[in-house]
Design an enzyme around this catalytic site. Structure first.
Site, PDB file in Angstrom:
ATOM      1  N   CYS A 132       4.192  -2.716   7.300  1.00 26.60           N
ATOM      2  CA  CYS A 132       4.557  -1.854   8.376  1.00 26.60           C
ATOM      3  C   CYS A 132       3.555  -2.123   9.491  1.00 26.60           C
ATOM      4  O   CYS A 132       2.210  -2.136   9.528  1.00 26.60           O
ATOM      5  CB  CYS A 132       4.487  -0.489   8.188  1.00 26.60           C
TER       6      CYS A 132
ATOM      7  N   SER B 286      49.820  13.250   7.764  1.00 26.67           N
ATOM      8  CA  SER B 286      50.967  12.216   8.361  1.00 26.67           C
ATOM      9  C   SER B 286      52.277  12.851   7.747  1.00 26.67           C
ATOM     10  O   SER B 286      52.386  13.436   6.771  1.00 26.67           O
ATOM     11  CB  SER B 286      50.663  10.719   8.029  1.00 26.67           C
TER      12      SER B 286
ATOM     13  N   LYS C 198       8.165   1.461  -0.132  1.00 23.49           N
ATOM     14  CA  LYS C 198       8.338   0.412  -0.953  1.00 23.49           C
ATOM     15  C   LYS C 198       9.487   1.348  -1.918  1.00 23.49           C
ATOM     16  O   LYS C 198      10.515   0.655  -2.131  1.00 23.49           O
ATOM     17  CB  LYS C 198       7.429   0.521  -2.053  1.00 23.49           C
TER      18      LYS C 198
ATOM     19  N   TYR D 127      41.700  -2.432  -4.794  1.00 22.82           N
ATOM     20  CA  TYR D 127      40.765  -1.669  -4.481  1.00 22.82           C
ATOM     21  C   TYR D 127      39.372  -2.753  -4.490  1.00 22.82           C
ATOM     22  O   TYR D 127      38.626  -2.681  -3.685  1.00 22.82           O
ATOM     23  CB  TYR D 127      40.284  -0.451  -5.603  1.00 22.82           C
TER      24      TYR D 127
ATOM     25  N   GLN E 287      42.406   7.206   2.664  1.00 23.58           N
ATOM     26  CA  GLN E 287      42.050   7.362   1.201  1.00 23.58           C
ATOM     27  C   GLN E 287      41.269   6.558   0.590  1.00 23.58           C
ATOM     28  O   GLN E 287      40.385   6.588   0.142  1.00 23.58           O
ATOM     29  CB  GLN E 287      43.318   8.092   0.351  1.00 23.58           C
TER      30      GLN E 287
ATOM     31  N   LEU F  44       0.840  -1.196   0.110  1.00 26.33           N
ATOM     32  CA  LEU F  44      -0.095  -0.078  -0.015  1.00 26.33           C
ATOM     33  C   LEU F  44       0.990   1.380   0.077  1.00 26.33           C
ATOM     34  O   LEU F  44       2.086   1.284   0.344  1.00 26.33           O
ATOM     35  CB  LEU F  44      -0.886  -0.049   1.293  1.00 26.33           C
TER      36      LEU F  44
ATOM     37  N   HIS G 271      42.442  10.657   8.301  1.00 31.58           N
ATOM     38  CA  HIS G 271      43.201  11.090   9.192  1.00 31.58           C
ATOM     39  C   HIS G 271      44.123  12.418   9.057  1.00 31.58           C
ATOM     40  O   HIS G 271      44.020  12.677   7.759  1.00 31.58           O
ATOM     41  CB  HIS G 271      44.561  10.009   9.428  1.00 31.58           C
ATOM     42  N   GLY G 272      44.626  13.137   9.848  1.00 30.69           N
ATOM     43  CA  GLY G 272      45.217  14.430   9.606  1.00 30.69           C
ATOM     44  C   GLY G 272      46.451  14.119   8.812  1.00 30.69           C
ATOM     45  O   GLY G 272      46.974  12.908   8.754  1.00 30.69           O
TER      46      GLY G 272
ATOM     47  N   PHE H 237      54.191  -0.905 -11.419  1.00 27.55           N
ATOM     48  CA  PHE H 237      53.458   0.790 -11.416  1.00 27.55           C
ATOM     49  C   PHE H 237      52.637   0.861 -12.732  1.00 27.55           C
ATOM     50  O   PHE H 237      51.296   1.523 -12.361  1.00 27.55           O
ATOM     51  CB  PHE H 237      54.387   1.708 -11.500  1.00 27.55           C
ATOM     52  N   ALA H 238      53.195   0.712 -13.960  1.00 27.47           N
ATOM     53  CA  ALA H 238      52.154   0.647 -15.011  1.00 27.47           C
ATOM     54  C   ALA H 238      50.849  -0.264 -15.149  1.00 27.47           C
ATOM     55  O   ALA H 238      49.873   0.188 -15.466  1.00 27.47           O
ATOM     56  CB  ALA H 238      53.159   0.267 -16.194  1.00 27.47           C
TER      57      ALA H 238
END
Lengths: 414, 414
Positions: free
Chosen positions: A101, A200, A22, A302, A328, A17, A197-198, A284-285
């Site tokens: 509900c 470093s 929903k 990641y 990060q 309803l 964090h602040g 690195f590449a």
């Protein structure tokens, strides 16, 4: 045609309803699945899916997406049968998600909806209109039966301990994931605080990873943060010194969680980008070519982090007023949930140092407000360079490395 | 003390009358969690956890494990309250899993239990003993309330479409995962057939990955397989030619699934181990150091595969008589579920070519019977070499590479 247990697309039909939440549930499911790398879309309809809706869903599947969520009332068996027939013709799976509900929850939802509509036009009697709409539909309502399709019934309660889901006949990883999303209380009003964090000592020198302490400027950020975010209900930091120190001056119960530790850079821990290019130019590449999936040898990617913070995000969405002090890469993965960022863009989300990110619910969306606390710091954002080929020159590889100090020079810092 | 939402250990208390399938559910949960890298153990008790059980659980948590599943009746509120108090003293989470059944399911469970006990001693009237035990406990039974603890109620049905779970107040990734396990019908009698593709042309030459066809010996294996496994209900292959060809002669509905494709070796696709050592000696050493987590640049790791086949395993446990034709690394990850292999050992499970693996339920365990079909083939099992340091000699790196041909020599093959 029988849909393939493993690879067939899935139609999720919402049932309930008006004012049951929903849309909230539909978008919560879509957000979670998309964050997990599935491709889900919500199709909003008024009363029930029309032939046009089904045409759009077919096109959605044909272009390679795998989940369609139909957000509408679907109160009659007939309206659900139309979708079930479509699914069996297109060899798709179909599940029903029925939202009910308790009275307090209905009243809460109503007030929230009214607040929203009253902003759009004050001269309409929205309360009357909505109540009238509910009454008009009450008689049509034929609750779902598990014989129609696999079924999840959500019984939302204002008491989170009584929030319940019942599932019948569901199977497979995707349906199970949806059940998991609906099993947690669907909290409607969140506010979260996220920060790195602040600055470093390693940040200043352009070194990645490690477990260094705060620079003087980082310590200053910690002071400002305690003023900007004075009273969170919970504080979650990583286990590393720089996040613990950043939260130290803020009162409140705190936990140091390994899930919030920075990405493990494996063989590159503690190096500068210049040193990585010198020692491991090929690695690195490769990382620049595919930053989402590239895993540092003996470290993480990641994609691993997205997995690792699942637990954190599931904890957050059943809480509120939490301050998360992390790093990060980890915050990129968490913010992706709230911002709806597709996985491939996650490694390039900008989460600058010395900035508090305030995340607030707005309906089923989240609003992100970046609040820079105005303490100077280095920039650590390295954009993808133009040349990502192994064998590129050092200059090409280092083209986008942000400026940093070579050593800690007190006169430069002050 | 409040348990930490994210990191506190979890006690799962089973509740239910005899013959409801509590042990089956308890071990199904443990198997799934351990396969996923958690560390769960089942503590079997007769009627309810005793102080000794709780002492053992505390020791289990203190040595770094995170889930304890107590398999016993726990019919009274008091018996559950004892565990709840233990959890609040030790800052652990607690959920109740109550198992109920329809009558047909109870009768089925009873017959299965009788069959088991009658093998142990034919002179005892087991049926009477068990029925008497159920009756003795019926009066004690106080069904669970969600106010005691977060609660999952399983209503097992002989009709899989009616198998239902209801969850109240559960939260977090771990509890959600348990809900997912219990939401699928708990099928008690499985038989599965697993095999790698027949020997491929790349196998003969010692090349990894690729999409080559079967060798002559591989084609012969496909013929023998069709005799050894003549009538599976479902056939799942990968999308690669060598698995599709291996299953071609076997009748039955088939699906080619990308989830079953071999590990993507990225930059090493199509190379021999000798060539990998020549071109990427450092990568090769890193992989040998940590084969579970090492991800080939632009490719996958075993950890990725464990994730990728989750879907397949969830599909299998709601099915039976499925023939899965896949690849060495992928089958290692799937077999790990049935064999209970911890993640770090998965990359070294032996899944030889030209061998049918028959997996059968035995109570809550699985029995694996390897059936070699006696067609000659190369060995592709490379054990971890002694020296895994980057900078090792070629001889050290290649010490354990299995013998292979350098080119396809028809006279050698026949």
């Amino acid at each position: 045609i029988m849909p393939c247990v493993l690879s067939a697309p899935l139609v999720v039909t919402l049932v309930g309803l008006p004012g049951r939440g929903k849309s909230f549930a539909a978008h919560r499911i879509a957000r979670h699945l998309n964050w997990k790398g599935e491709s889900a879309r919500v199709f909003t309809v008024e009363e029930a899916a029309t032939p046009d809706t089904l045409k759009e869903i077919l096109a959605h599947f044909q272009s390679g997406n795998n989940v369609a969520i139909i957000d509408g009332m679907h109160l009659t068996q007939l309206s659900r049968q139309v979708i079930a027939s479509f699914c069996s013709e297109t060899a798709s799976h179909h599940i029903l998600v029925e939202i009910t509900c308790d009275d307090v929850e209905v009243a809460d939802n109503m007030e929230r909806t009214l607040k929203f509509y009253e902003k759009t036009d004050k001269n309409i009697d929205w309360r009357h209109m909505i109540q009238e709409k509910v009454h008009r539909h009450l008689d049509d309502y034929e609750p779902c039966s598990a014989l129609e399709a696999p079924l999840i019934v959500v019984s939302a309660s204002s008491n989170p301990a009584l929030h319940a889901v019942t599932a019948r006949g569901i199977q497979g990883a995707l349906q199970t994931m949806i059940l998991g999303v609906l099993a947690s209380p669907l909290i409607k009003e969140h506010v979260f605080y996220f920060t790195r964090h602040g600055e470093s000592k390693f940040n200043m020198m352009g070194r990645i990873g490690g477990d260094s302490g705060l620079s003087e400027r980082g310590a200053k950020y910690a002071e400002r943060l305690a003023i900007a975010c004075p009273a969170p209900k919970l504080i979650w930091t990583s286990e590393l010194e720089r996040t613990i120190a950043t939260a130290r001056a803020i009162p409140g119960p705190r936990t140091a969680l390994k899930e919030l530790n920075e990405i493990n850079a494996g063989i590159c821990e503690g190096l500068t980008y210049e040193e990585i290019q010198e020692r491991f130019p090929q690695e690195f590449a490769w990382r620049d070519q595919d930053k989402l999936k590239y895993r540092y040898p003996h470290g993480e990617s990641y994609l691993d982090l997205l997995q690792r913070v699942d637990n954190v995000v599931q904890g957050l969405i059943t809480a509120s007023e939490v301050l998360v002090v992390s790093h990060q890469a980890v915050l990129r993965c968490i913010m992706a949930y709230f911002m709806g960022t597709p996985p491939e863009d996650v490694p390039y989300i900008n989460v600058p140092l010395h900035t508090l990110l305030v995340v607030r619910s707005r309906g089923y969306e989240f609003e992100v407000e970046p609040v820079p606390l105005k303490v100077e710091c280095v920039d650590t954002y390295r954009v993808q360079p133009k040349n990502c080929q192994p064998g590129r020159t050092d200059a090409d590889a280092l083209q986008t490395v942000p400026a940093h100090f070579d050593a800690l020079l007190p006169q430069v810092i002050n």
